[in-house]
Design a protein around this motif. Structure first.
Motif, PDB file in Angstrom:
ATOM      1  N   ALA A 106       0.806  -1.205   0.000  1.00 19.51           N
ATOM      2  CA  ALA A 106       0.000   0.000   0.000  1.00 19.51           C
ATOM      3  C   ALA A 106       0.848   1.269   0.000  1.00 19.51           C
ATOM      4  O   ALA A 106       0.307   2.361  -0.061  1.00 19.51           O
ATOM      5  N   VAL A 107       2.160   1.116   0.118  1.00 23.63           N
ATOM      6  CA  VAL A 107       3.058   2.283   0.105  1.00 23.63           C
ATOM      7  C   VAL A 107       4.064   2.058  -1.018  1.00 23.63           C
ATOM      8  O   VAL A 107       4.716   1.012  -1.079  1.00 23.63           O
ATOM      9  N   SER A 108       4.171   3.020  -1.904  1.00 23.90           N
ATOM     10  CA  SER A 108       5.037   2.852  -3.080  1.00 23.90           C
ATOM     11  C   SER A 108       6.496   2.698  -2.669  1.00 23.90           C
ATOM     12  O   SER A 108       6.893   3.119  -1.578  1.00 23.90           O
ATOM     13  N   ARG A 109       7.293   2.120  -3.557  1.00 26.62           N
ATOM     14  CA  ARG A 109       8.731   1.983  -3.269  1.00 26.62           C
ATOM     15  C   ARG A 109       9.360   3.353  -3.080  1.00 26.62           C
ATOM     16  O   ARG A 109      10.218   3.555  -2.236  1.00 26.62           O
ATOM     17  N   TYR A 110       8.910   4.323  -3.876  1.00 25.35           N
ATOM     18  CA  TYR A 110       9.398   5.701  -3.744  1.00 25.35           C
ATOM     19  C   TYR A 110       9.198   6.207  -2.309  1.00 25.35           C
ATOM     20  O   TYR A 110      10.124   6.724  -1.686  1.00 25.35           O
ATOM     21  N   HIS A 111       7.973   6.014  -1.774  1.00 21.65           N
ATOM     22  CA  HIS A 111       7.699   6.529  -0.424  1.00 21.65           C
ATOM     23  C   HIS A 111       8.370   5.689   0.660  1.00 21.65           C
ATOM     24  O   HIS A 111       8.669   6.204   1.734  1.00 21.65           O
ATOM     25  N   GLN A 112       8.600   4.417   0.381  1.00 21.74           N
ATOM     26  CA  GLN A 112       9.297   3.581   1.372  1.00 21.74           C
ATOM     27  C   GLN A 112      10.750   4.023   1.546  1.00 21.74           C
ATOM     28  O   GLN A 112      11.362   3.754   2.570  1.00 21.74           O
ATOM     29  N   ARG A 113      11.289   4.715   0.561  1.00 21.31           N
ATOM     30  CA  ARG A 113      12.687   5.181   0.667  1.00 21.31           C
ATOM     31  C   ARG A 113      12.805   6.490   1.447  1.00 21.31           C
ATOM     32  O   ARG A 113      13.899   6.907   1.792  1.00 21.31           O
ATOM     33  N   LYS A 114      11.712   7.166   1.723  1.00 19.01           N
ATOM     34  CA  LYS A 114      11.764   8.511   2.315  1.00 19.01           C
ATOM     35  C   LYS A 114      12.019   8.540   3.823  1.00 19.01           C
ATOM     36  O   LYS A 114      12.814   9.348   4.291  1.00 19.01           O
ATOM     37  N   PRO A 115      11.345   7.698   4.624  1.00 15.51           N
ATOM     38  CA  PRO A 115      11.596   7.783   6.077  1.00 15.51           C
ATOM     39  C   PRO A 115      13.002   7.267   6.424  1.00 15.51           C
ATOM     40  O   PRO A 115      13.610   6.519   5.648  1.00 15.51           O
TER      41      PRO A 115
END
Ligand SMILES: [Zn+2]
Ligand SMILES: [Zn+2]
Length: 283
Positions: A106-115
């Motif tokens: 449910a969370v894109s790979r792009y957003h998984q790299r941010k935190p």
């Protein structure tokens, strides 16, 4: 002092689409600020109730149903200062991050790299986020990787059942809580698979005896069986102070537990207007 701010008390498909009780999840403010289960409306409700999405240090998503995850990516962008800083922690079920069976990711790979950190929580796991210890416990829900949470704070423990059906051992997890936040999808004994009903909450409270129980994730049948009346019935049956959640409800837990209901529901326009009227022309 720990503060809980609720951004909704609705759950399930019909409430999520209808938005009668809102579905933005809740925030816990110890020293550190964490948003839990940011479903549809979480970002807008954050603004509407005067909170700042940029001050989050953590986002927790307990499972991969949209009434719990839809606003996760926008809150990641907020937590990471508009995706300019690697910061904060994202704590999720395996389904939300990797996908499990038909669920997620449910969370894109792009957003998984941010935190700064991404944690997949399994029951029994603990994670220390500054002054807040987050412990995961078993939940029995249609997403098999769903977890419940116990927040250990300086002012005592707060339990959150997430979506789960009743099972006997669960009462043990929630013994010793000062506050129990319970996802009660159905009133009375109108039980459906994978969810709690009011009668289930009565069983849990009778055994676990928290100081306060807060009902959230209430489904459509609570439009016919008013939450306040159900809460009173549960309190009478268990002796445990029980209240319905509501968008804007704040609970402060220090030596005493203080409940503050919003005086009225602010409209989003009331928040936005002073900022935008110069662009669109004042009335
Ligand atoms: Zn749900
Ligand atoms: Zn669910």
């Amino acid at each position: 002092m720990v503060e809980l701010v609720f951004l909704g008390s609705g759950g399930g498909r019909f409430q999520m689409v209808g938005q009668y009780f809102k579905t933005g999840g809740f925030r816990i403010h110890a020293g550190v600020k964490v948003h839990v289960d940011p479903g549809p409306g979480a970002l807008l409700l954050t603004h509407q109730y005067g909170l700042n999405p940029l001050d989050l240090s953590g986002i927790i998503v307990t499972h991969c149903h949209p009434d719990h995850y839809t606003d996760t990516e926008v809150l990641i962008e907020a937590m990471t200062k508009h995706s300019t800083k690697k910061r904060g922690v994202l704590i999720c079920s395996r389904s939300v991050i990797e996908g499990v069976g038909d669920y997620g990711p449910a969370v894109s790979r792009y957003h998984q790299r941010k935190p700064e950190k991404v944690i997949i929580m399994e029951p029994g796991d603990k994670f220390q986020l500054e002054d807040l210890e987050i412990e995961s416990v078993v939940a029995k829900h249609s997403d098999p990787t769903t977890f419940g949470i116990i927040f250990h704070t300086d002012s005592g423990a707060i339990g959150y059942t997430s979506d789960t059906q009743y099972f006997e051992e669960m009462t043990k997890y929630y013994e010793g809580m000062r506050i129990l936040i319970a996802n009660v999808t159905r009133p009375l004994s109108m039980r459906i698979p994978w969810h709690l009903c009011s009668e289930d909450l009565i069983k849990i409270l009778a055994a676990a005896k928290p100081e306060l129980a807060v009902m959230i994730h209430m489904g459509m049948l609570f439009l016919e069986h008013e939450p306040a009346r159900e809460a009173t019935r549960i309190k009478t049956a268990t002796g445990v102070e029980t209240i319905p959640g509501q968008a804007g409800l704040r609970i402060n837990m220090g030596e005493e537990i203080k409940i503050t209901r919003p005086p009225k529901q602010p409209t989003l326009e009331e928040y936005i207007r002073p900022r935008v009227e110069n662009f669109f022309g004042a009335e």
